[in-house]
Design a protein around this motif. Structure first.
Motif, PDB file in Angstrom:
ATOM      1  N   GLY A 103       0.830  -1.077  -0.074  1.00 60.00           N
ATOM      2  CA  GLY A 103      -0.014   0.022   0.099  1.00 60.00           C
ATOM      3  C   GLY A 103       0.826   1.262   0.057  1.00 60.00           C
ATOM      4  N   LEU A 104       0.203   2.470   0.128  1.00 62.88           N
ATOM      5  CA  LEU A 104       0.899   3.634  -0.021  1.00 62.88           C
ATOM      6  C   LEU A 104       1.455   4.282   1.298  1.00 62.88           C
ATOM      7  CD1 LEU A 104      -0.601   5.657  -2.850  1.00 62.88           C
ATOM      8  CD2 LEU A 104       0.814   3.823  -3.060  1.00 62.88           C
TER       9      LEU A 104
ATOM     10  N   ARG B 121       7.131   0.243  -4.916  1.00 60.78           N
ATOM     11  CA  ARG B 121       6.313   1.271  -5.563  1.00 60.78           C
ATOM     12  C   ARG B 121       7.021   2.709  -5.565  1.00 60.78           C
ATOM     13  NH1 ARG B 121       0.280   0.719  -5.669  1.00 60.78           N
ATOM     14  NH2 ARG B 121       1.167   1.655  -7.749  1.00 60.78           N
ATOM     15  N   ILE B 122       6.597   3.113  -6.504  1.00 64.06           N
ATOM     16  CA  ILE B 122       7.488   4.408  -6.963  1.00 64.06           C
ATOM     17  C   ILE B 122       6.574   5.452  -6.868  1.00 64.06           C
ATOM     18  CG2 ILE B 122       8.729   5.818  -8.821  1.00 64.06           C
ATOM     19  CD1 ILE B 122      10.300   3.234  -9.347  1.00 64.06           C
TER      20      ILE B 122
ATOM     21  N   VAL C   6       2.826   4.775  -9.152  1.00 71.81           N
ATOM     22  CA  VAL C   6       1.555   5.505  -8.287  1.00 71.81           C
ATOM     23  C   VAL C   6       0.836   6.613  -9.253  1.00 71.81           C
ATOM     24  CG1 VAL C   6       1.072   6.708  -6.246  1.00 71.81           C
ATOM     25  CG2 VAL C   6       2.812   4.756  -6.134  1.00 71.81           C
ATOM     26  N   ASP C   7      -0.404   6.299  -9.079  1.00 69.87           N
ATOM     27  CA  ASP C   7      -1.410   7.244 -10.221  1.00 69.87           C
ATOM     28  C   ASP C   7      -2.330   7.765  -9.284  1.00 69.87           C
ATOM     29  OD1 ASP C   7      -2.908   5.317 -10.094  1.00 69.87           O
ATOM     30  OD2 ASP C   7      -2.895   4.938 -12.187  1.00 69.87           O
ATOM     31  N   GLU C   8      -3.225   8.445 -10.142  1.00 73.76           N
ATOM     32  CA  GLU C   8      -4.486   9.054  -9.250  1.00 73.76           C
ATOM     33  C   GLU C   8      -5.525   8.199  -8.613  1.00 73.76           C
ATOM     34  OE1 GLU C   8      -3.573   9.838 -12.339  1.00 73.76           O
ATOM     35  OE2 GLU C   8      -4.878   8.477 -13.644  1.00 73.76           O
ATOM     36  N   CYS C   9      -5.626   6.724  -9.284  1.00 74.45           N
ATOM     37  CA  CYS C   9      -6.419   5.822  -8.813  1.00 74.45           C
ATOM     38  C   CYS C   9      -5.765   5.267  -7.456  1.00 74.45           C
ATOM     39  CB  CYS C   9      -6.597   4.718  -9.665  1.00 74.45           C
ATOM     40  SG  CYS C   9      -7.475   5.259 -11.112  1.00 74.45           S
ATOM     41  N   ASP C  10      -4.491   4.910  -7.409  1.00 79.21           N
ATOM     42  CA  ASP C  10      -3.613   4.413  -6.529  1.00 79.21           C
ATOM     43  C   ASP C  10      -4.102   5.265  -5.093  1.00 79.21           C
ATOM     44  OD1 ASP C  10      -2.532   2.252  -7.391  1.00 79.21           O
ATOM     45  OD2 ASP C  10      -1.091   3.468  -8.373  1.00 79.21           O
ATOM     46  N   MET C  11      -3.953   6.796  -5.536  1.00 77.48           N
ATOM     47  CA  MET C  11      -4.106   7.618  -4.385  1.00 77.48           C
ATOM     48  C   MET C  11      -5.539   7.830  -3.823  1.00 77.48           C
ATOM     49  SD  MET C  11      -1.711   9.381  -3.103  1.00 77.48           S
ATOM     50  CE  MET C  11      -1.589  10.505  -1.677  1.00 77.48           C
ATOM     51  N   MET C  12      -6.253   7.882  -4.825  1.00 76.25           N
ATOM     52  CA  MET C  12      -7.868   7.904  -4.234  1.00 76.25           C
ATOM     53  C   MET C  12      -8.124   6.635  -3.354  1.00 76.25           C
ATOM     54  SD  MET C  12     -10.398   9.134  -7.336  1.00 76.25           S
ATOM     55  CE  MET C  12      -9.800   8.422  -8.775  1.00 76.25           C
ATOM     56  N   GLU C  13      -7.458   5.255  -3.779  1.00 81.52           N
ATOM     57  CA  GLU C  13      -7.662   4.347  -3.135  1.00 81.52           C
ATOM     58  C   GLU C  13      -7.148   4.378  -1.564  1.00 81.52           C
ATOM     59  OE1 GLU C  13      -6.607   0.847  -5.401  1.00 81.52           O
ATOM     60  OE2 GLU C  13      -8.654   0.561  -5.940  1.00 81.52           O
ATOM     61  N   TYR C  14      -5.769   4.867  -1.648  1.00 79.89           N
ATOM     62  CA  TYR C  14      -5.345   5.280  -0.459  1.00 79.89           C
ATOM     63  C   TYR C  14      -5.937   6.054   0.412  1.00 79.89           C
ATOM     64  CZ  TYR C  14      -1.675   6.972   2.983  1.00 79.89           C
ATOM     65  OH  TYR C  14      -1.150   7.161   4.241  1.00 79.89           O
TER      66      TYR C  14
ATOM     67  N   ILE D 268      -0.216  15.704   0.903  1.00 81.30           N
ATOM     68  CA  ILE D 268       0.100  16.374  -0.377  1.00 81.30           C
ATOM     69  C   ILE D 268       0.942  15.267  -1.392  1.00 81.30           C
ATOM     70  CG2 ILE D 268       1.562  18.226  -1.395  1.00 81.30           C
ATOM     71  CD1 ILE D 268       1.240  19.677   1.386  1.00 81.30           C
ATOM     72  N   CYS D 269       0.691  15.306  -2.611  1.00 86.24           N
ATOM     73  CA  CYS D 269       1.206  14.301  -3.566  1.00 86.24           C
ATOM     74  C   CYS D 269       1.516  14.748  -4.884  1.00 86.24           C
ATOM     75  CB  CYS D 269       0.595  12.814  -3.422  1.00 86.24           C
ATOM     76  SG  CYS D 269       1.439  11.886  -4.420  1.00 86.24           S
ATOM     77  N   ASP D 270       2.769  15.097  -5.505  1.00 87.46           N
ATOM     78  CA  ASP D 270       2.946  15.309  -6.794  1.00 87.46           C
ATOM     79  C   ASP D 270       3.422  14.032  -7.249  1.00 87.46           C
ATOM     80  OD1 ASP D 270       3.892  16.151  -9.192  1.00 87.46           O
ATOM     81  OD2 ASP D 270       5.588  17.168  -8.275  1.00 87.46           O
ATOM     82  N   PHE D 271       2.456  13.589  -8.279  1.00 85.96           N
ATOM     83  CA  PHE D 271       2.572  12.373  -8.986  1.00 85.96           C
ATOM     84  C   PHE D 271       3.894  12.375 -10.056  1.00 85.96           C
ATOM     85  CE2 PHE D 271      -2.077  12.618  -8.473  1.00 85.96           C
ATOM     86  CZ  PHE D 271      -2.041  11.416  -7.543  1.00 85.96           C
ATOM     87  N   GLY D 272       4.316  13.416 -10.357  1.00 81.95           N
ATOM     88  CA  GLY D 272       5.387  13.655 -11.338  1.00 81.95           C
ATOM     89  C   GLY D 272       4.883  13.109 -12.583  1.00 81.95           C
ATOM     90  N   ASN D 273       5.860  12.284 -13.282  1.00 72.78           N
ATOM     91  CA  ASN D 273       5.490  11.305 -14.437  1.00 72.78           C
ATOM     92  C   ASN D 273       4.393  10.349 -14.215  1.00 72.78           C
ATOM     93  OD1 ASN D 273       7.180  13.275 -15.613  1.00 72.78           O
ATOM     94  ND2 ASN D 273       8.642  11.567 -16.218  1.00 72.78           N
ATOM     95  N   LYS D 274       3.946   9.849 -13.218  1.00 73.70           N
ATOM     96  CA  LYS D 274       3.232   8.828 -12.698  1.00 73.70           C
ATOM     97  C   LYS D 274       3.717   7.405 -13.313  1.00 73.70           C
ATOM     98  CE  LYS D 274      -0.921  10.666 -14.358  1.00 73.70           C
ATOM     99  NZ  LYS D 274      -2.481  10.700 -14.389  1.00 73.70           N
ATOM    100  N   ALA D 275       5.108   7.158 -13.378  1.00 75.14           N
ATOM    101  CA  ALA D 275       5.466   5.873 -13.869  1.00 75.14           C
ATOM    102  C   ALA D 275       4.913   4.893 -12.945  1.00 75.14           C
ATOM    103  CB  ALA D 275       7.023   6.035 -13.627  1.00 75.14           C
TER     104      ALA D 275
END
Lengths: 470, 470
Positions: free
Chosen positions: A10-11, A133-134, A201-209, A192-199
């Protein structure tokens, strides 16, 4: 969708690590590992801080390690700020050390050129093999104010971010502490989270977390692309049923989408499809960058309205008319106040208003203005015919009402209907001061009439979506 | 259209009177004649001030007259703040005294009830007979900062309004000094006028007056109704061919229009008709109350763009993408920079950008950042492929770049292309300070990315309308 396999942990290690390794330059300066360590110390992070750099033995009173392997303790999170070509090697070492969460601040990946795209692919492959996880690359990083965890790679100029219920995540560093005055805010932030290039972890991972993060009550996102449309629909629908999700999406135009692709290396989504997805999943769509920081306040600090009936307390008719026009965009209507309210208002001052309550006329002529004001607020806020209140406050020419205002609003804390305020007056100083004081009391103040109404309007829409059709 | 006959004198007596009679209460307080006299004196009004009130002999060192007739000098303008029923009688006296311009601050007219509507009709009739022009009733009045002429009936808490090229007129007192912090602004105002109920002087009269007012370069209006559609079309078309006219129109929705009718007693206009009229006459339509005070700045202080090609200087790609999306709304396109510019930028730092100039990456790694910044600005501002510039400024964490920034921008004064700036950073204090300094140099700073782009976009549209199709 190879990244889905990366979902091995998880995150939590990102936002609540017991220990962090900071891999990068320790030279004093405006950017880099030195700043990360300094900012963590200043913010009072209680976990272990492990700077890694073969050229140093100590920095800011912290022992420096020549390599990750040399760190004797278990490391929950690594933050990498080194030249992009060296990243894959270091990532491998992270894997060997058992680190499962890595923030790659370094740039020079898919956002730059072909070589960078290849490098990013290699990095993701290594991470997958190692179960890492990155977040990133090309990110300004993350923060968890609740834990004093602000591993910011850029100098920020303040120490603390007030903790609170708003999570702000974005495909840009414009939401990180070096770019936004969190230190001066009167509302609080959970993550606070800047996804950067989203290689990875992305918006869905973050929403789930964030869905199950007890510190987060509302989620604000800035996105240029969606990594997995199907998953996005599914996840956002589920998350919005629990917490409001507000999204500012750019790359809406063809040229915008094209440029977006070149700066984070990601593919933008057709805007109409995205808009439909928002409607389907109950996402609140934002229209300006400032809304990302302003609109969540109504969800964070005020109750949801039980319906779409808007009450307006103003000092001038024009603002009432503007509010009605704007409210119509969100399905808000401004009803006739209850007979009881109208009777009380009329007894206070004839013509105070049957629909819009206009304090202007009595204010100009009545001496004991503040006692009238109190009576009006007390009466209108409990009127059974309205579900939310747009509240205009005039500061006076020398802040002369401030103390009395605050006494009155302190008495309104715990009200059952959302109140969105807009403050105006002849001196910037008093507007700012009154704004701070109101927000400290938990009453969100918006910089524009229109934004205050949008806050109440989207809250009403969200409440309806969440509660089913009424 | 009986009011058309009233056009016996121009509006000059309102805004540049040599003498003013102030008819109303002289009791010390927050509102009334006392405040008018005090504010005029503080602002340094050089003309004659003649308070009229039978109960006083002197106020604030000024002789008080028992009636208008007793004033020995010629009076250019009278300002009336008395109970509404006494207004007709006083107006007659004004006529007898030869006064041709009267501001009726008093309320209780068409905005209140049937009796008030009748009273307003009577007042207009008296004025017509006497050749008097009226602003109001139910108005917070007017101002002409150039002459220190701020006859404000409400306490404002500051002394001066900076003089400058922006005229702000409205069907509300929300634009008058007691409601807006003119004293704290870093841009200047030429005229302020609250039309009130528009019993006589209206938007067309004011546009015609401002059309030939040398102090006014741009006209900003808030309207709820249009008094005479045909005349409005004709006048606004002529005026916009000389000066930009920006209008925020409320009463757009049915409920808004209905409420508007009740608070100024005027009839609102179908919004689609108004929108068509704006397009036809080249009026720039505003969308928020704040824009009324912000958007005029680009027209007041920057040259008009020669075309629709937008250049973007940013510290982060996301802001560039947002700017491109927003620009498309106004027909702005973001072109490839000229080969010469691209070559120079590439020599400064590889990857600075071909279209959007992103200063972020070099800033993080280059030591002598300010000299790079200067070179970039110097190069981009003269690029022949762009017509206007959206300029993002990051304050730094401790305002450390402020002095150098200002030195650079001082060198850019007199540039031939409009520059709209947006300032961000981690401390509110430095954002505010930098904003003030930039605006003092004549570079407008906008509170939102979207508003900065709208400023450039509408300037481009206006330039095109004014110059014919290119």
């Amino acid at each position: 969708m190879p990244n889905r396999n990366l979902k091995l942990c998880g995150l939590n290690s990102f936002f609540d690590p017991q220990s962090i390794a900071v891999i990068g330059s320790l030279k004093e300066g405006y950017f880099g590992g030195y700043v990360v360590v300094k900012t963590l110390l200043k913010a009072g992070f209680a976990g272990g801080i492990y700077p890694v750099n073969p050229s140093y033995r100590e920095v800011l009173g912290q022992k420096v390690y020549a390599s990750i392997k040399e760190i004797p303790e278990k490391i929950d999170l690594a933050l990498i700020i080194i030249g992009c070509r060296a990243v894959p090697g270091v990532l491998r070492e992270c894997g060997e050390k058992g680190i499962r969460a890595v923030v790659v601040v370094s740039d020079g990946f898919a956002e730059r050129d072909e070589e960078g795209t290849e490098l990013q692919r290699e990095m993701v492959e290594i991470a997958r093999q190692a179960g890492i996880r990155i977040i990133g690359p090309n990110t300004a990083g993350i923060a968890n104010p609740t834990k004093g965890f602000i591993p910011n790679p850029y100098e920020i100029g303040y120490e603390k971010v007030k903790e609170g219920p708003i999570a702000i995540c974005a495909q840009t560093g414009m939401i990180n502490p070096q770019a936004f005055p969190y230190g001066d805010l009167h509302y609080g932030v959970s993550k606070i989270c800047d996804f950067g290039n989203k290689a990875d972890v992305d918006e869905c991972d973050m929403m789930e977390y964030l869905e199950s993060d007890p510190a987060t009550k509302v989620i604000a996102l800035y996105l240029e692309s969606i990594k997995d449309g199907q998953r996005f629909l599914k996840v956002s629908k589920r998350v919005t049923s629990k917490k409001p999700v507000l999204i500012l999406k750019s790359g809406r135009t063809e040229q915008g989408a094209h440029i977006s692709a070149s700066h984070t290396g990601s593919l933008a989504l057709n805007d109409r499809i995205f808009d439909a997805a928002c409607k389907q999943s109950g996402i609140i769509r934002l229209e300006s960058f400032r809304e990302l920081f302003e609109l969540p306040k109504i969800f964070a600090y005020q109750p949801l309205p039980k319906g779409n009936r808007l009450g307006i307390i103003t000092f001038t008719g024009a603002v009432g008319v503007l509010a009605i026009d704007e409210g119509a965009k969100y399905g808000l209507s401004v009803p006739l106040l209850s007979p009881r309210t109208r009777k009380i208002l009329d007894a206070i001052f004839p013509g105070l208003g049957k629909r819009i309550v206009d304090i202007g006329p009595p204010m100009a002529v009545v001496n004991d203005y503040m006692s009238i004001y109190y009576e009006i607020l007390k009466t209108v806020t409990v009127d059974p015919c309205i579900d939310s209140i747009f509240n205009v406050i005039w500061t006076g020419s020398s802040g002369e009402f401030m103390e009395e205002y605050l006494k009155i609003y302190r008495g309104l804390q715990g009200n059952r209907k959302p109140i969105a305020s807009w403050i105006y007056g002849p001196r910037v100083h008093y507007i700012n001061e009154m704004t701070c004081q109101m927000e400290d009391l938990g009453f969100p103040v918006f910089p524009d009439i229109e934004m205050a109404i949008k806050a109440l309007g989207t809250a009403s829409q969200y409440a309806k979506t969440k509660g089913g059709n009424r």
